[in-house]
Scaffold this motif. Structure first.
Motif, PDB file in Angstrom:
ATOM      1  N   GLU A   1       9.996  -4.828   4.426  1.00 22.99           N
ATOM      2  CA  GLU A   1       9.230  -5.421   3.331  1.00 22.99           C
ATOM      3  C   GLU A   1       9.167  -4.500   2.115  1.00 22.99           C
ATOM      4  O   GLU A   1       9.175  -4.964   0.974  1.00 22.99           O
ATOM      5  CB  GLU A   1       7.815  -5.768   3.802  1.00 22.99           C
ATOM      6  N   ILE A   2       9.130  -3.196   2.327  1.00 26.32           N
ATOM      7  CA  ILE A   2       9.083  -2.257   1.205  1.00 26.32           C
ATOM      8  C   ILE A   2      10.349  -2.339   0.369  1.00 26.32           C
ATOM      9  O   ILE A   2      10.298  -2.369  -0.870  1.00 26.32           O
ATOM     10  CB  ILE A   2       8.890  -0.804   1.701  1.00 26.32           C
TER      11      ILE A   2
ATOM     12  N   MET B   1       0.832  -1.204   0.000  1.00 22.63           N
ATOM     13  CA  MET B   1       0.000   0.000   0.000  1.00 22.63           C
ATOM     14  C   MET B   1       0.865   1.252   0.000  1.00 22.63           C
ATOM     15  O   MET B   1       0.596   2.213  -0.731  1.00 22.63           O
ATOM     16  CB  MET B   1      -0.923   0.000   1.225  1.00 22.63           C
ATOM     17  N   ILE B   2       1.917   1.257   0.803  1.00 20.07           N
ATOM     18  CA  ILE B   2       2.795   2.426   0.908  1.00 20.07           C
ATOM     19  C   ILE B   2       3.580   2.631  -0.380  1.00 20.07           C
ATOM     20  O   ILE B   2       3.679   3.755  -0.904  1.00 20.07           O
ATOM     21  CB  ILE B   2       3.743   2.269   2.109  1.00 20.07           C
ATOM     22  N   PHE B   3       4.136   1.565  -0.916  1.00 23.54           N
ATOM     23  CA  PHE B   3       5.006   1.684  -2.086  1.00 23.54           C
ATOM     24  C   PHE B   3       4.232   2.124  -3.329  1.00 23.54           C
ATOM     25  O   PHE B   3       4.778   2.818  -4.203  1.00 23.54           O
ATOM     26  CB  PHE B   3       5.706   0.354  -2.361  1.00 23.54           C
ATOM     27  N   SER B   4       2.953   1.759  -3.403  1.00 22.20           N
ATOM     28  CA  SER B   4       2.156   2.105  -4.581  1.00 22.20           C
ATOM     29  C   SER B   4       1.487   3.475  -4.471  1.00 22.20           C
ATOM     30  O   SER B   4       0.919   3.968  -5.447  1.00 22.20           O
ATOM     31  CB  SER B   4       1.086   1.032  -4.824  1.00 22.20           C
ATOM     32  N   ALA B   5       1.555   4.100  -3.303  1.00 20.10           N
ATOM     33  CA  ALA B   5       0.918   5.405  -3.104  1.00 20.10           C
ATOM     34  C   ALA B   5       1.811   6.521  -3.655  1.00 20.10           C
ATOM     35  O   ALA B   5       3.039   6.436  -3.614  1.00 20.10           O
ATOM     36  CB  ALA B   5       0.643   5.646  -1.626  1.00 20.10           C
ATOM     37  N   LYS B   6       1.186   7.572  -4.152  1.00 22.23           N
ATOM     38  CA  LYS B   6       1.954   8.730  -4.610  1.00 22.23           C
ATOM     39  C   LYS B   6       2.367   9.616  -3.440  1.00 22.23           C
ATOM     40  O   LYS B   6       3.388  10.306  -3.503  1.00 22.23           O
ATOM     41  CB  LYS B   6       1.137   9.538  -5.619  1.00 22.23           C
ATOM     42  N   LYS B   7       1.566   9.604  -2.396  1.00 22.35           N
ATOM     43  CA  LYS B   7       1.878  10.411  -1.208  1.00 22.35           C
ATOM     44  C   LYS B   7       1.608   9.581   0.038  1.00 22.35           C
ATOM     45  O   LYS B   7       0.625   8.856   0.113  1.00 22.35           O
ATOM     46  CB  LYS B   7       1.019  11.689  -1.182  1.00 22.35           C
TER      47      LYS B   7
ATOM     48  N   GLU C   1      -5.002   9.293  -3.923  1.00 15.26           N
ATOM     49  CA  GLU C   1      -3.714   8.683  -4.248  1.00 15.26           C
ATOM     50  C   GLU C   1      -2.775   8.645  -3.042  1.00 15.26           C
ATOM     51  O   GLU C   1      -1.598   8.366  -3.172  1.00 15.26           O
ATOM     52  CB  GLU C   1      -3.051   9.437  -5.408  1.00 15.26           C
ATOM     53  N   SER C   2      -3.337   8.926  -1.868  1.00 11.37           N
ATOM     54  CA  SER C   2      -2.553   8.988  -0.639  1.00 11.37           C
ATOM     55  C   SER C   2      -2.805   7.770   0.245  1.00 11.37           C
ATOM     56  O   SER C   2      -3.887   7.180   0.221  1.00 11.37           O
ATOM     57  CB  SER C   2      -2.913  10.243   0.167  1.00 11.37           C
TER      58      SER C   2
END
Length: 360
Positions: A170-171, A42-48, A93-94
């Motif tokens: 993991e990221i 979820m974090i890696f695919s978010a723009k912000k 996108e956050s």
């Protein structure tokens, strides 16, 4: 010092929860990676990415925010009470990472409510399975600290940091070979933490007779060490009523050093790159009669310990320790120092005045 200050037979919960931290960390690192992988995706695919919390939870959030920034992610952290400032920045996108030990913190829940309406995905990080934060989040990380009864956060903070480190690993596992070293060190941390508690507690018991009557403390650090300084200053404020301030290492030279006198302690979290600056600060304060306490990598002690007219105490860390691990051990120093100062001052470290475990 009273016999009740020791763990066995102590009437206080705080010291027992400090000693529970190795088992809490082990519980987290032995748990399934699935929940951390979902959060990482979820974090890696978010723009912000936005990280928010209050008190110790905010400090844990700042820790993750700094790690993400260093890897080039568009991340920022903020105290949850300031959520309205970010109203026009958070969108669909956050990802918002909301951290709350109890899962009931009003400011954090209000932030989550607003940002969900704006389409953001919410990752809740909490210790309480059925809390409002857990129920509201799109994905929840349970920090597995167990029930924390003392008002002062100790094991829950370590649990938050450890859980956030698992997400971070993991990221970036597949893109940074240094992550494997960090993961290996994290897997060995319960044993190291247990040894470090024994070493540090012995040291702090001797130190406290020199400092328990001090009224003020500046705690200095840079980067991740600044997070340690913030959390350490909070422990002293809430547990034993000492006026304590965290500041960036160099900022003491821009005004605050004028206030330092014999009523002060100066805490320093020092990396090898900070050594020259630290020596300048010590030299500039050598006539203040303040007591210095430094956490420093092994091998650098002799370069900093002795200065004329200065009472200097030093606790060393393994030189090869990844800097991402260090806040867990650095904050432990001040958890123990806060506890033993409170006991020496005949205060109740479990129930500081005017404070509650859950802020609603």
């Amino acid at each position: 010092m009273s016999e009740r200050s020791f763990v066995k037979g102590s009437p206080y919960i705080m010291i027992k929860e400090i000693h529970e931290q190795p088992s809490v960390i082990e519980r987290i690192i032995r748990s399934s990676p699935d929940e951390y992988k979902i959060a990482a995706e979820m974090i890696f695919s978010a723009k912000k990415v936005f990280v928010t919390g209050s008190g110790s939870s905010y400090h844990a959030g700042m820790f993750l925010d700094l790690l993400l920034k260093r890897k080039g992610l568009n991340s920022r952290s903020f105290v949850s009470g300031d959520y309205d400032i970010y109203r026009n920045l958070v969108d669909k996108e956050s990802v918002v990472i909301a951290i709350s030990q109890s899962g009931y913190t009003t400011d954090t829940l209000e932030a989550v409510s607003l940002f969900k309406k704006q389409g953001a995905k919410i990752i809740g990080v909490t210790n309480i399975i059925d809390s409002p934060l857990a129920q509201t989040s799109d994905h929840t990380i349970y920090v597995k600290a167990g029930r924390e009864e003392a008002v002062t956060a100790t094991k829950s903070f370590s649990a938050q940091i450890t859980s956030l480190l698992r997400i971070y690993i993991e990221i970036f596992r597949s893109v940074d070979e240094k992550i494997l070293k960090l993961e290996t060190y994290l897997n060995n941390l319960p044993k190291l933490f247990k040894e470090y508690i024994y070493k540090t507690e012995t040291y702090v018991r001797d130190l406290v007779e020199h400092v328990y009557k001090k009224d003020h403390m500046y705690i200095l650090g840079r980067g991740l060490n600044y997070v340690s300084a913030l959390e350490s200053a909070l422990k002293l404020k809430e547990t034993c009523g000492i006026h304590s301030e965290a500041m960036y290492l160099t900022e003491i030279r821009h005004g605050p050093k004028a206030a330092v006198d014999e009523s002060y302690m100066i805490g320093m979290f020092i990396n090898e790159n900070d050594l020259e600056t630290a020596l300048k600060i010590i030299e500039e304060l050598k006539d203040s009669e303040a007591v210095f306490l430094a956490s420093i990598p092994e091998g650098l002690e002799n370069k900093i310990m002795y200065r004329e007219k200065i009472m200097f105490f030093n606790i060393s860390l393994e030189r090869e320790m990844p800097e991402e691990i260090r806040p867990l051990l650095d904050v432990l120093i001040y958890q123990l120092l806060s506890y033993y100062i409170a006991v020496s001052r005949m205060l109740d470290p479990d129930r500081p005045k005017r404070l509650r475990k859950i802020v609603i």
